[in-house]
Design a protein around this motif. Sequence first.
Motif, mmCIF file in Angstrom:
data_model
loop_
_atom_site.group_PDB
_atom_site.id
_atom_site.type_symbol
_atom_site.label_atom_id
_atom_site.label_comp_id
_atom_site.label_asym_id
_atom_site.label_seq_id
_atom_site.Cartn_x
_atom_site.Cartn_y
_atom_site.Cartn_z
ATOM 1 N N GLN A 171 0.819 -1.219 0.000
ATOM 2 C CA GLN A 171 0.000 0.000 0.000
ATOM 3 C C GLN A 171 0.848 1.261 0.000
ATOM 4 O OE1 GLN A 171 -4.202 -0.270 1.557
ATOM 5 N NE2 GLN A 171 -3.041 -1.177 3.224
ATOM 6 N N LEU A 172 2.156 1.087 -0.147
ATOM 7 C CA LEU A 172 3.059 2.227 -0.252
ATOM 8 C C LEU A 172 3.798 2.149 -1.579
ATOM 9 C CD1 LEU A 172 4.548 2.330 3.368
ATOM 10 C CD2 LEU A 172 2.613 3.623 2.461
ATOM 11 N N GLY A 173 4.356 3.265 -2.018
ATOM 12 C CA GLY A 173 5.039 3.303 -3.295
ATOM 13 C C GLY A 173 6.271 2.419 -3.329
ATOM 14 N N ILE A 174 6.655 2.012 -4.507
ATOM 15 C CA ILE A 174 7.808 1.127 -4.675
ATOM 16 C C ILE A 174 9.083 1.759 -4.126
ATOM 17 C CG2 ILE A 174 8.281 1.964 -7.020
ATOM 18 C CD1 ILE A 174 8.774 -1.649 -5.815
ATOM 19 N N TYR A 175 9.155 3.104 -4.144
ATOM 20 C CA TYR A 175 10.345 3.796 -3.665
ATOM 21 C C TYR A 175 10.212 4.286 -2.223
ATOM 22 C CZ TYR A 175 11.753 3.708 -8.545
ATOM 23 O OH TYR A 175 12.105 3.287 -9.809
ATOM 24 N N ASP A 176 9.165 3.861 -1.524
ATOM 25 C CA ASP A 176 9.028 4.206 -0.121
ATOM 26 C C ASP A 176 10.127 3.509 0.690
ATOM 27 O OD1 ASP A 176 6.723 5.406 1.820
ATOM 28 O OD2 ASP A 176 7.767 3.734 2.764
ATOM 29 N N LYS A 177 10.544 4.153 1.780
ATOM 30 C CA LYS A 177 11.616 3.583 2.600
ATOM 31 C C LYS A 177 11.269 2.192 3.109
ATOM 32 C CE LYS A 177 13.993 7.755 4.181
ATOM 33 N NZ LYS A 177 14.372 8.605 5.341
ATOM 34 N N ASN A 233 9.884 -0.026 1.553
ATOM 35 C CA ASN A 233 10.031 -0.994 0.468
ATOM 36 C C ASN A 233 11.459 -1.095 -0.055
ATOM 37 O OD1 ASN A 233 7.359 -1.778 0.480
ATOM 38 N ND2 ASN A 233 6.727 -0.196 -0.962
ATOM 39 N N ALA A 234 12.390 -0.406 0.615
ATOM 40 C CA ALA A 234 13.774 -0.404 0.141
ATOM 41 C C ALA A 234 14.369 -1.809 0.125
ATOM 42 C CB ALA A 234 14.621 0.529 1.008
ATOM 43 N N GLU A 235 14.078 -2.596 1.157
ATOM 44 C CA GLU A 235 14.634 -3.950 1.238
ATOM 45 C C GLU A 235 14.117 -4.828 0.102
ATOM 46 O OE1 GLU A 235 14.144 -7.919 4.036
ATOM 47 O OE2 GLU A 235 13.747 -5.942 4.917
ATOM 48 N N GLY A 236 12.809 -4.779 -0.129
ATOM 49 C CA GLY A 236 12.238 -5.604 -1.190
ATOM 50 C C GLY A 236 12.721 -5.183 -2.564
ATOM 51 N N LEU A 237 12.865 -3.872 -2.775
ATOM 52 C CA LEU A 237 13.351 -3.383 -4.061
ATOM 53 C C LEU A 237 14.791 -3.823 -4.294
ATOM 54 C CD1 LEU A 237 13.036 -1.712 -6.619
ATOM 55 C CD2 LEU A 237 13.573 0.339 -5.286
ATOM 56 N N GLU A 238 15.614 -3.753 -3.262
ATOM 57 C CA GLU A 238 17.002 -4.199 -3.412
ATOM 58 C C GLU A 238 17.075 -5.693 -3.681
ATOM 59 O OE1 GLU A 238 20.507 -4.675 -0.295
ATOM 60 O OE2 GLU A 238 20.410 -2.607 -1.061
ATOM 61 N N THR A 239 16.235 -6.465 -3.007
ATOM 62 C CA THR A 239 16.210 -7.910 -3.253
ATOM 63 C C THR A 239 15.843 -8.199 -4.701
ATOM 64 O OG1 THR A 239 15.603 -8.386 -0.966
ATOM 65 C CG2 THR A 239 15.142 -10.094 -2.578
#
Length: 667
Positions: A419-425, A427-433
């Motif tokens: 429910q938060l943007g892909i670049y939200d803090k 979501n940083a871990e999931g985006l890096e993964t």
Amino acid sequence: MKFKSFALLAISILLVGCSTSKKGSDVIGTETDQPRYTFEGVHKFEKTETNHYIVQNKSTNYKIVLPANVDSYLITAKEELTTLFKEATGITLDYVTENAIGMTHTADGEYISIGDTKMFESAGISINKEELGTQAVRIVTKDNTIYLNGGDNHGCIYAVYDFLETLLNFDTYSYDCISIDKVDNLKFFNLDITDIPDIQMRANSWGFIKENPNNIATRLRTPFDFSDYFLSVADTANGAIRSAIHNCLDIIPRNAPDARPNWFSDSGDQVCYTAHGNAEDYEALVSKSARIIEEGLMVFDPVNYPLKNLVSFTMEDNHDICKCAACTEKFRLYGEQSGVVITFCNDLMSRVRAWMNDPLNAKYNRPDFKLVFFAYNDYINAPAHYDESAGKFVVNHPDLVMREDVGVYYAISSGIQYQLGIYDKQNAEGLETYRKWCDTASATYLWTYNANFGGYLCHVNSTNFYNPETYQVFAQGNAKLLYNQGGWNPYHLTGFQLLAIYLDAKLSWNSNLDMNKLIDKWFDNMFREAAKDMKELFYAENMYSLVLFDRIGKLSSGGIINVAVANQDYWPFQMLTKWLGYIENARKKIAYYEELDIKTYRMIKEHIDLEWVSPAYYMLSLYGKDYMDIDTYNEMARYFYYEILPLKFFLVSERSDSLSNWILTLI
């Protein structure tokens, strides 16, 4: 509506008027400084008007041409063109099927050719099918003839839709709602269209889509479930049932006569990918797993099952992975638990590929076949680190370099808040993964989530995450498959989940589309004059969804996946009353259709009724007669019984009683 007064818990937040994208995210989340990823894609639509006509004065000379050999895709393409062209013009197009000799392109011919017809070949038009991929669209006109083609015959269906969208503004919003211009005259345009989906395979996950008529799944360009792309495999000789995912114990059943204790984790609920360090048992594990997959390749042969170019060896749906001494040592060496899965899959696919390359098995060989594993639960993290000199993530150990025919199925159940943007803090871990898997795997497949399985009737603010930014990230990472899991059980949907399905279909095909324009278009067509009121309801529910999940502490680790929300504390009475007021206003706006156009009235009314279900359910189930005026309660209960019950809603949540049974308790 009249309600008895009661003490209302205060909510210190504005519940309406918020935007659907970044502003919603700003309420709770904070964006990171991570680099933004962009993806242009190939969506070239060139058209030039001519003085020639396809339809003039409600008449046409055009005919459809099909190849001599047609499959189900070409038949669907022809039927969709015929149906939708008639919807727009009132004309039923005639068609001809070529014989073996075929037909020849002529300068004055007036045809719409679908697929690899002889006419297409004689026109001197060439297309690069390898570059297009399996579902892409290629449309070219020459002289007065229109050629609809694609990466394969499946793409020809989408060529029909692109053709109709380009000339007649065709689009699909639900099983009962499309838009297409009504015309008496239709000019011929010179067309040069190349339309390649940003994500090659977009797998449908909603039972609503699968079960509904009018080709909605095909028209949304998501006709397949993920299992349509995967072999279903299992040791059927020992009673296991073929499965496409969570299948390691179907491939290696614990009760099989040849099962070895070292093949399983200490709990017995997962496979041990090192066979507890026993070389002989490991060899037997790889050998048997390869044999089961080879049996699957023979059952689902390439001729009859051309889509099935994937197979998975995936963990069971639990956290009981093996932590024996051998697995623990590999964890220390590789840095992540997933390392042992990668090395096992490399060995397994080496055996399977050797079997396929044997001339004796030529009829089962699939050159583009891949084995994938789940990056999920304890295996979700990639054993990789960032290498400054390479400018990307690289594996932690040479053993972890994946074969070209081994890929990863990243099931994002943690590290991403949907429910938060892909670049939200958050979501940083999931985006890096995700970036780690993209940089180190030959191919990445995605399993994401877009429903609250603990409360199907609860609106989920999916537009904060599932917006163009996220689809750009997925596409730039070269994701081959997107399976965005929704509710499989509901036959009808509430909480604006139909809008979520529409946006997912559009943006996974073209991540550069304007989401706000898509939202406006959907509301205008689904609700007509009531669009403004229904959009206000959507914005209110969208905003409150963030508040709700923040209040119950679920804005991390997946967040929306399985949250029970049927609690008075979470659904203020006054707020529900206001939401139902939007519905009442919407119903008044479309009432005149009942006399003017009963078919349109019933369509829009049903769309409004479906969105009424969510707030009305929480109002009646949580407050009921204790708070509500008895006449109002009875009126709403009767509406559920007479208007909603026939719509066949299934479950209130994934593991709950059906909504139908609840409705029966109201009367």
